[in-house]
Design a protein around this motif. Sequence first.
Motif, short mmCIF file in Angstrom:
data_model
loop_
_atom_site.label_atom_id
_atom_site.label_comp_id
_atom_site.label_asym_id
_atom_site.label_seq_id
_atom_site.Cartn_x
_atom_site.Cartn_y
_atom_site.Cartn_z
N GLU A 25 0.80 -1.22 0.00
CA GLU A 25 0.00 0.00 0.00
C GLU A 25 0.83 1.28 0.00
O GLU A 25 0.30 2.37 -0.19
N SER A 26 2.12 1.16 0.20
CA SER A 26 2.98 2.34 0.18
C SER A 26 3.31 2.79 -1.25
O SER A 26 3.82 3.89 -1.45
N LEU A 27 3.00 1.96 -2.22
CA LEU A 27 3.28 2.30 -3.62
C LEU A 27 2.10 3.05 -4.24
O LEU A 27 0.99 3.00 -3.71
N SER A 28 2.37 3.68 -5.34
CA SER A 28 1.28 4.35 -6.07
C SER A 28 0.37 3.28 -6.67
O SER A 28 0.75 2.11 -6.81
N TRP A 29 -0.83 3.68 -7.06
CA TRP A 29 -1.75 2.70 -7.62
C TRP A 29 -1.21 2.14 -8.93
O TRP A 29 -1.43 0.97 -9.26
N GLU A 30 -0.45 2.95 -9.68
CA GLU A 30 0.13 2.47 -10.93
C GLU A 30 1.15 1.36 -10.66
O GLU A 30 1.17 0.33 -11.35
N GLU A 31 2.00 1.58 -9.66
CA GLU A 31 3.01 0.57 -9.31
C GLU A 31 2.34 -0.69 -8.75
O GLU A 31 2.76 -1.81 -9.07
N ARG A 32 1.32 -0.49 -7.96
CA ARG A 32 0.59 -1.64 -7.39
C ARG A 32 -0.05 -2.46 -8.50
O ARG A 32 -0.01 -3.69 -8.48
N TYR A 33 -0.66 -1.76 -9.46
CA TYR A 33 -1.29 -2.45 -10.58
C TYR A 33 -0.25 -3.22 -11.40
O TYR A 33 -0.47 -4.37 -11.78
N ASN A 35 2.60 -4.41 -10.37
CA ASN A 35 3.02 -5.59 -9.58
C ASN A 35 1.97 -6.69 -9.62
O ASN A 35 2.31 -7.87 -9.73
N LEU A 36 0.72 -6.31 -9.52
CA LEU A 36 -0.36 -7.29 -9.59
C LEU A 36 -0.40 -7.97 -10.95
O LEU A 36 -0.54 -9.20 -11.05
N GLU A 37 -0.25 -7.20 -11.99
CA GLU A 37 -0.24 -7.76 -13.34
C GLU A 37 0.94 -8.72 -13.54
O GLU A 37 0.79 -9.81 -14.10
N LYS A 38 2.11 -8.32 -13.04
CA LYS A 38 3.29 -9.18 -13.13
C LYS A 38 3.04 -10.50 -12.40
O LYS A 38 3.37 -11.58 -12.91
N HIS A 39 2.46 -10.42 -11.23
CA HIS A 39 2.15 -11.63 -10.46
C HIS A 39 1.16 -12.51 -11.21
O HIS A 39 1.31 -13.73 -11.27
N HIS A 40 0.15 -11.90 -11.77
CA HIS A 40 -0.86 -12.65 -12.52
C HIS A 40 -0.23 -13.40 -13.69
O HIS A 40 -0.53 -14.58 -13.91
#
Length: 58
Positions: A25-33, A35-40
């Motif tokens: 949650e410390s990252l921006s929403w763009e970075e979080r997205y 990371n989520l996409e990479k994980h997916h």
Amino acid sequence: MNSHDKKLILETYKWIKVKRYKDDESLSWEERYKNLEKHHIEETSFLIDKIREIVKNV
């Protein structure tokens, strides 16, 4: 594939070798997205490879 492996796949998630996604949650929403996409992609690729392996052995 032995009966233990079949049971593990059918009854658990322990056989999945991709670590569970953790949101930072410390990252921006763009970075979080991103990371989520990479994980997916990592998880989906693992699962596709596993299916191919199983089908080759059928």
